[in-house]
Design a protein around this motif. Structure first.
Motif, PDB file in Angstrom:
ATOM      1  N   CYS A  79     -13.319   3.839  25.056  1.00 53.84           N
ATOM      2  CA  CYS A  79     -12.020   4.200  25.655  1.00 53.84           C
ATOM      3  C   CYS A  79     -11.344   5.300  24.858  1.00 53.84           C
ATOM      4  CB  CYS A  79     -11.114   2.971  25.729  1.00 53.84           C
ATOM      5  SG  CYS A  79     -11.600   1.729  26.957  1.00 53.84           S
ATOM      6  N   GLU A  80     -11.288   5.123  23.556  1.00 50.74           N
ATOM      7  CA  GLU A  80     -10.626   6.108  22.699  1.00 50.74           C
ATOM      8  C   GLU A  80     -11.405   7.425  22.687  1.00 50.74           C
ATOM      9  OE1 GLU A  80      -7.691   5.685  21.522  1.00 50.74           O
ATOM     10  OE2 GLU A  80      -7.557   3.579  22.114  1.00 50.74           O
ATOM     11  N   ASP A  81     -12.731   7.339  22.616  1.00 49.20           N
ATOM     12  CA  ASP A  81     -13.552   8.555  22.580  1.00 49.20           C
ATOM     13  C   ASP A  81     -13.399   9.363  23.864  1.00 49.20           C
ATOM     14  OD1 ASP A  81     -14.478   7.927  20.078  1.00 49.20           O
ATOM     15  OD2 ASP A  81     -16.451   7.202  20.741  1.00 49.20           O
ATOM     16  N   PHE A  82     -13.429   8.684  25.014  1.00 42.59           N
ATOM     17  CA  PHE A  82     -13.344   9.391  26.291  1.00 42.59           C
ATOM     18  C   PHE A  82     -11.966  10.016  26.505  1.00 42.59           C
ATOM     19  CE2 PHE A  82     -16.824   6.337  27.886  1.00 42.59           C
ATOM     20  CZ  PHE A  82     -17.815   7.231  27.524  1.00 42.59           C
ATOM     21  N   ASP A  95      -4.927   5.747  37.810  1.00 45.12           N
ATOM     22  CA  ASP A  95      -4.204   5.113  38.926  1.00 45.12           C
ATOM     23  C   ASP A  95      -4.930   3.875  39.435  1.00 45.12           C
ATOM     24  OD1 ASP A  95      -6.371   6.358  40.054  1.00 45.12           O
ATOM     25  OD2 ASP A  95      -5.265   7.270  41.710  1.00 45.12           O
ATOM     26  N   GLY A  96      -5.832   3.347  38.612  1.00 43.52           N
ATOM     27  CA  GLY A  96      -6.577   2.157  39.009  1.00 43.52           C
ATOM     28  C   GLY A  96      -5.701   0.918  39.093  1.00 43.52           C
ATOM     29  N   LYS A  97      -6.231  -0.100  39.732  1.00 38.52           N
ATOM     30  CA  LYS A  97      -5.509  -1.362  39.909  1.00 38.52           C
ATOM     31  C   LYS A  97      -6.014  -2.381  38.884  1.00 38.52           C
ATOM     32  CE  LYS A  97      -4.546  -4.883  43.452  1.00 38.52           C
ATOM     33  NZ  LYS A  97      -4.832  -5.278  44.860  1.00 38.52           N
ATOM     34  N   ILE A  98      -5.121  -2.829  38.017  1.00 35.90           N
ATOM     35  CA  ILE A  98      -5.500  -3.782  36.979  1.00 35.90           C
ATOM     36  C   ILE A  98      -5.669  -5.173  37.588  1.00 35.90           C
ATOM     37  CG2 ILE A  98      -4.824  -4.875  34.804  1.00 35.90           C
ATOM     38  CD1 ILE A  98      -3.249  -2.318  34.148  1.00 35.90           C
ATOM     39  N   ILE A  99      -6.872  -5.718  37.482  1.00 32.65           N
ATOM     40  CA  ILE A  99      -7.196  -7.033  38.033  1.00 32.65           C
ATOM     41  C   ILE A  99      -7.029  -8.123  36.980  1.00 32.65           C
ATOM     42  CG2 ILE A  99      -9.014  -8.423  39.124  1.00 32.65           C
ATOM     43  CD1 ILE A  99      -7.981  -6.142  40.846  1.00 32.65           C
ATOM     44  N   TYR A 105      -3.874  -4.460  27.338  1.00 30.55           N
ATOM     45  CA  TYR A 105      -4.779  -3.418  26.853  1.00 30.55           C
ATOM     46  C   TYR A 105      -5.047  -2.365  27.932  1.00 30.55           C
ATOM     47  CZ  TYR A 105      -8.767  -1.027  24.847  1.00 30.55           C
ATOM     48  OH  TYR A 105      -9.609  -0.052  24.346  1.00 30.55           O
ATOM     49  N   ALA A 106      -5.397  -2.800  29.152  1.00 31.95           N
ATOM     50  CA  ALA A 106      -5.676  -1.862  30.239  1.00 31.95           C
ATOM     51  C   ALA A 106      -4.435  -1.048  30.596  1.00 31.95           C
ATOM     52  CB  ALA A 106      -6.183  -2.606  31.466  1.00 31.95           C
ATOM     53  N   LYS A 107      -3.298  -1.688  30.590  1.00 27.80           N
ATOM     54  CA  LYS A 107      -2.047  -0.986  30.887  1.00 27.80           C
ATOM     55  C   LYS A 107      -1.830   0.173  29.919  1.00 27.80           C
ATOM     56  CE  LYS A 107       2.929  -1.829  31.473  1.00 27.80           C
ATOM     57  NZ  LYS A 107       4.009  -2.849  31.373  1.00 27.80           N
ATOM     58  N   GLU A 108      -2.100  -0.086  28.657  1.00 27.24           N
ATOM     59  CA  GLU A 108      -1.932   0.951  27.628  1.00 27.24           C
ATOM     60  C   GLU A 108      -2.967   2.066  27.803  1.00 27.24           C
ATOM     61  OE1 GLU A 108      -2.432   1.382  22.776  1.00 27.24           O
ATOM     62  OE2 GLU A 108      -2.043  -0.592  23.655  1.00 27.24           O
ATOM     63  N   ILE A 109      -4.222   1.700  28.074  1.00 26.58           N
ATOM     64  CA  ILE A 109      -5.278   2.698  28.238  1.00 26.58           C
ATOM     65  C   ILE A 109      -5.019   3.572  29.457  1.00 26.58           C
ATOM     66  CG2 ILE A 109      -7.719   3.007  28.821  1.00 26.58           C
ATOM     67  CD1 ILE A 109      -7.246   2.425  25.877  1.00 26.58           C
TER      68      ILE A 109
END
Length: 220
Positions: A79-82, A95-99, A105-109
């Motif tokens: 995640c950090e590298d990309f 703009d993905g939907k967090i499931i 973590y996903a919210k921050e990324i």
């Protein structure tokens, strides 16, 4: 519960129950669908953030009852590298939907992805842009006549030149270059002039290439 919803929820539960899973993000065209109502779907794209794994990205395709799941497992390091290297495929999930999420973590990324995506790609120097345009112009000139080409071969090289031209539009304007399968939809939204040339049936294929080249060349 619909059959689709049942299949989806079962797969999500399997991923969630893996102790290595941090978050699950639904991306692509399926992210806005209601699986209880929208049953016409062939594939579901998921990004799964993990605590650790051998590679930054591991991609797995699996089919369940004619539904294809495209699973992208991304490690925390990945995640950090990309994000640091501005990888377009990864930034686009902003703009993905967090499931499913652990400690936001996903919210921050996804927020980091959006911030970097909004900054735009690394700019290409004007000198390199000129060289790229000259190279494309040279390839187009080879297509002024169909002599020496079989019909299918000529069409093949025209389509390659069209792809390179539309990509060049985005490079020349310092914009993110869309995936090949999104090029036409993107150019329709971003530059109606070029899109109108593409669909103009009164032009032959060479004229289309030349007209699009001229339009892109005129861009500031």
């Amino acid at each position: 519960m619909s059959k689709l919803s049942e299949i989806f929820n079962k797969e999500i539960d399997l991923i969630k129950n893996d102790e290595n899973t941090l978050s699950i993000v639904l991306v692509g065209s399926s992210k806005n669908l209601d699986f209880e109502k929208d049953t016409k779907i062939n594939d579901i794209d998921l990004f799964i953030f993990t605590k650790e794994q051998d590679e930054d990205q591991i991609r797995i395709n699996k089919e369940i009852s004619s539904i294809e799941f495209d699973l992208n497992y991304i490690s925390k390091k990945g995640c950090e590298d990309f994000i640091d290297t501005k990888e377009y495929f990864f930034l686009k999930i902003n703009d993905g939907k967090i499931i499913y999420d652990t400690d936001d973590y996903a919210k921050e990324i996804l927020q980091k992805c959006k911030n970097v995506y909004d900054e735009g790609p690394e700019k290409t120097s004007e000198e390199i842009k000129r060289d790229m345009m000259l190279e494309i112009k040279s390839e187009i000139k080879k297509l002024i006549s169909k002599d020496g080409f079989e019909d299918f071969e000529y069409d093949f090289f025209v389509n390659i030149a069209l792809r390179d031209l539309i990509r060049m539009y985005y490079i020349k304007n310092d914009k993110w270059v869309p995936k090949d399968k999104k090029l036409i939809k993107s150019i329709k939204k971003d530059d109606k002039r070029i899109y109108d040339i593409l669909k103009n049936k009164s032009f032959d294929k060479y004229e289309i290439l030349v007209n699009i080249y001229d339009n892109i060349n005129e861009c500031p």
